[in-house]
Design a protein around this motif. Structure first.
Motif, PDB file in Angstrom:
ATOM      1  N   TYR A 174       0.831  -1.205   0.000  1.00  0.00           N
ATOM      2  CA  TYR A 174       0.000   0.000   0.000  1.00  0.00           C
ATOM      3  C   TYR A 174       0.866   1.257   0.000  1.00  0.00           C
ATOM      4  CZ  TYR A 174      -3.861  -3.118   1.192  1.00  0.00           C
ATOM      5  OH  TYR A 174      -4.794  -4.108   1.177  1.00  0.00           O
ATOM      6  N   LEU A 175       1.956   1.203   0.776  1.00  0.00           N
ATOM      7  CA  LEU A 175       2.845   2.347   0.854  1.00  0.00           C
ATOM      8  C   LEU A 175       3.544   2.574  -0.482  1.00  0.00           C
ATOM      9  CD1 LEU A 175       3.776   4.443   2.885  1.00  0.00           C
ATOM     10  CD2 LEU A 175       5.620   2.916   3.563  1.00  0.00           C
ATOM     11  N   GLU A 176       3.992   1.510  -1.107  1.00  0.00           N
ATOM     12  CA  GLU A 176       4.636   1.617  -2.418  1.00  0.00           C
ATOM     13  C   GLU A 176       3.669   2.186  -3.455  1.00  0.00           C
ATOM     14  OE1 GLU A 176       6.635  -1.368  -5.756  1.00  0.00           O
ATOM     15  OE2 GLU A 176       6.586  -1.962  -3.643  1.00  0.00           O
ATOM     16  N   GLN A 177       2.444   1.716  -3.433  1.00  0.00           N
ATOM     17  CA  GLN A 177       1.445   2.211  -4.379  1.00  0.00           C
ATOM     18  C   GLN A 177       1.127   3.689  -4.120  1.00  0.00           C
ATOM     19  OE1 GLN A 177      -1.803  -0.518  -3.765  1.00  0.00           O
ATOM     20  NE2 GLN A 177      -0.997  -2.045  -5.212  1.00  0.00           N
ATOM     21  N   ALA A 178       1.063   4.063  -2.848  1.00  0.00           N
ATOM     22  CA  ALA A 178       0.763   5.454  -2.498  1.00  0.00           C
ATOM     23  C   ALA A 178       1.871   6.380  -2.973  1.00  0.00           C
ATOM     24  CB  ALA A 178       0.573   5.584  -0.994  1.00  0.00           C
ATOM     25  N   LEU A 179       3.112   5.949  -2.825  1.00  0.00           N
ATOM     26  CA  LEU A 179       4.240   6.753  -3.284  1.00  0.00           C
ATOM     27  C   LEU A 179       4.181   6.957  -4.796  1.00  0.00           C
ATOM     28  CD1 LEU A 179       7.101   5.280  -1.090  1.00  0.00           C
ATOM     29  CD2 LEU A 179       6.538   7.710  -1.258  1.00  0.00           C
ATOM     30  N   LYS A 180       3.951   5.884  -5.527  1.00  0.00           N
ATOM     31  CA  LYS A 180       3.879   5.975  -6.985  1.00  0.00           C
ATOM     32  C   LYS A 180       2.708   6.852  -7.429  1.00  0.00           C
ATOM     33  CE  LYS A 180       6.080   1.497  -7.888  1.00  0.00           C
ATOM     34  NZ  LYS A 180       5.877   0.120  -8.404  1.00  0.00           N
ATOM     35  N   LYS A 181       1.586   6.719  -6.725  1.00  0.00           N
ATOM     36  CA  LYS A 181       0.395   7.513  -7.058  1.00  0.00           C
ATOM     37  C   LYS A 181       0.649   9.003  -6.870  1.00  0.00           C
ATOM     38  CE  LYS A 181      -4.492   8.036  -5.848  1.00  0.00           C
ATOM     39  NZ  LYS A 181      -5.605   7.529  -4.974  1.00  0.00           N
ATOM     40  N   ASN A 182       1.523   9.335  -5.923  1.00  0.00           N
ATOM     41  CA  ASN A 182       1.801  10.736  -5.622  1.00  0.00           C
ATOM     42  C   ASN A 182       3.090  11.244  -6.258  1.00  0.00           C
ATOM     43  OD1 ASN A 182      -0.232  11.935  -3.481  1.00  0.00           O
ATOM     44  ND2 ASN A 182       0.065   9.757  -2.980  1.00  0.00           N
ATOM     45  N   GLY A 183       3.519  10.602  -7.328  1.00  0.00           N
ATOM     46  CA  GLY A 183       4.608  11.134  -8.133  1.00  0.00           C
ATOM     47  C   GLY A 183       5.979  10.562  -7.886  1.00  0.00           C
ATOM     48  N   ALA A 184       6.110   9.602  -6.969  1.00  0.00           N
ATOM     49  CA  ALA A 184       7.429   9.032  -6.696  1.00  0.00           C
ATOM     50  C   ALA A 184       7.797   8.029  -7.789  1.00  0.00           C
ATOM     51  CB  ALA A 184       7.444   8.357  -5.336  1.00  0.00           C
ATOM     52  N   GLU A 185       9.068   8.005  -8.113  1.00  0.00           N
ATOM     53  CA  GLU A 185       9.589   7.053  -9.084  1.00  0.00           C
ATOM     54  C   GLU A 185      10.949   6.603  -8.599  1.00  0.00           C
ATOM     55  OE1 GLU A 185      10.470   6.680 -13.912  1.00  0.00           O
ATOM     56  OE2 GLU A 185       9.591   8.498 -13.055  1.00  0.00           O
ATOM     57  N   SER A 186      11.251   5.346  -8.802  1.00  0.00           N
ATOM     58  CA  SER A 186      12.523   4.820  -8.332  1.00  0.00           C
ATOM     59  C   SER A 186      13.692   5.636  -8.877  1.00  0.00           C
ATOM     60  CB  SER A 186      12.687   3.358  -8.765  1.00  0.00           C
ATOM     61  OG  SER A 186      13.994   2.909  -8.504  1.00  0.00           O
ATOM     62  N   GLY A 187      14.574   6.054  -7.996  1.00  0.00           N
ATOM     63  CA  GLY A 187      15.733   6.836  -8.402  1.00  0.00           C
ATOM     64  C   GLY A 187      16.661   6.049  -9.304  1.00  0.00           C
ATOM     65  N   HIS A 188      16.726   4.735  -9.099  1.00  0.00           N
ATOM     66  CA  HIS A 188      17.583   3.898  -9.938  1.00  0.00           C
ATOM     67  C   HIS A 188      17.049   3.839 -11.369  1.00  0.00           C
ATOM     68  CE1 HIS A 188      19.727   2.678  -6.381  1.00  0.00           C
ATOM     69  NE2 HIS A 188      18.593   2.361  -5.804  1.00  0.00           N
ATOM     70  N   ARG A 189      15.715   3.820 -11.482  1.00  0.00           N
ATOM     71  CA  ARG A 189      15.096   3.795 -12.805  1.00  0.00           C
ATOM     72  C   ARG A 189      15.361   5.112 -13.534  1.00  0.00           C
ATOM     73  NH1 ARG A 189       9.960   3.142 -11.380  1.00  0.00           N
ATOM     74  NH2 ARG A 189      10.302   0.918 -11.061  1.00  0.00           N
ATOM     75  N   ILE A 190      15.274   6.216 -12.800  1.00  0.00           N
ATOM     76  CA  ILE A 190      15.510   7.532 -13.395  1.00  0.00           C
ATOM     77  C   ILE A 190      16.958   7.652 -13.851  1.00  0.00           C
ATOM     78  CG2 ILE A 190      15.623  10.000 -12.896  1.00  0.00           C
ATOM     79  CD1 ILE A 190      13.247   9.633 -11.063  1.00  0.00           C
ATOM     80  N   LEU A 191      17.870   7.168 -13.003  1.00  0.00           N
ATOM     81  CA  LEU A 191      19.289   7.240 -13.337  1.00  0.00           C
ATOM     82  C   LEU A 191      19.584   6.434 -14.599  1.00  0.00           C
ATOM     83  CD1 LEU A 191      21.972   8.392 -12.366  1.00  0.00           C
ATOM     84  CD2 LEU A 191      22.335   6.287 -11.070  1.00  0.00           C
ATOM     85  N   SER A 192      18.947   5.272 -14.694  1.00  0.00           N
ATOM     86  CA  SER A 192      19.133   4.430 -15.871  1.00  0.00           C
ATOM     87  C   SER A 192      18.610   5.131 -17.121  1.00  0.00           C
ATOM     88  CB  SER A 192      18.404   3.092 -15.671  1.00  0.00           C
ATOM     89  OG  SER A 192      18.502   2.286 -16.812  1.00  0.00           O
TER      90      SER A 192
END
Length: 223
Positions: A174-192
């Motif tokens: 639930y926490l992971e989904q809430a973060l993604k819903k509110n604009g969070a994205e994995s920093g490792h994915r962004i770096l890649s």
């Protein structure tokens, strides 16, 4: 009894034991608001005294225990005590979220002045209070606050979403989904994505990323 003792010897309000704990530390631990008020009236400086082990103030202790009445009294009498941090540079909100004290967090969110000081403050490891959040049911409300920075990185180049994904012992769907819903994205994915997704990156403690393919150092982008 506290009143009688302080009338006879007022300086006992700031007397510390071998651990560096004052009477105010113990009153904050027990959540006794009436004694907290008496001690602050006797000597407000007790709110700024830290213990020897972790440099915790009475506010840190009250926040970690969820004693909202004590927290309000401390901040009412000594507003700037909320700016004090322990030896890990953690503030009262770090303690509240780490110990699952939702009432303290709600109180901070409702106060714009407190929120400005505490919400996104980093400890010695670069962790904001959000990095320490692991309570799914309450966490969604905290994450939904627009003032909470969901993409800030700690010294391991991890944001809150990365911390949750990396910890196999935590089942925080639930926490992971809430973060993604509110604009969070994995920093490792962004770096890649920043480097085309074809380089093998290895993080190091210095906050840079090593390109093992070409044996060069890539400076981490600033987001």
């Amino acid at each position: 009894m506290t009143e009688e003792i302080l009338e006879k010897k007022k300086d006992l309000a700031i007397a510390a034991d071998e651990q560096g704990w004052t009477p105010l530390h113990y009153a904050a631990l027990s959540g006794c608001t009436s004694i907290v008020k008496q001690l602050l009236q006797a000597d407000r400086s007790s709110a700024y005294i830290v213990d020897k082990a972790d440099k915790k103030t009475a506010l840190h202790i009250a926040a970690s225990r969820g004693h909202i009445g004590v927290v309000k009294d401390l901040i009412s009498h000594c507003p700037d005590c909320c700016e004090l941090v322990d030896q890990r540079r953690r503030n009262a909100l770090h303690y509240a979220l780490e110990k699952h004290q939702s009432r303290i967090t709600t109180f901070v969110l409702k106060d714009s002045w407190l929120s400005n000081i505490l919400l996104n403050a980093k400890d010695v490891d670069g962790n904001t209070p959000l990095h320490l959040l692991d309570v799914s049911l309450f966490g969604t409300r905290f994450i939904g606050d627009a003032r909470v920075d969901k993409m800030t990185f700690n010294k391991e180049n991890m944001n809150a979403l990365d911390v949750i994904i990396a910890d196999d012992s935590r089942n925080e769907i639930y926490l992971e989904q809430a973060l993604k819903k509110n604009g969070a994205e994995s920093g490792h994915r962004i770096l890649s994505k920043s480097y085309g997704g074809h380089r093998k990156l290895k993080e190091n403690k210095g906050g840079e990323d090593t390109d093992e393919t070409n044996n060069i150092m890539l400076v981490k982008p600033i987001w």
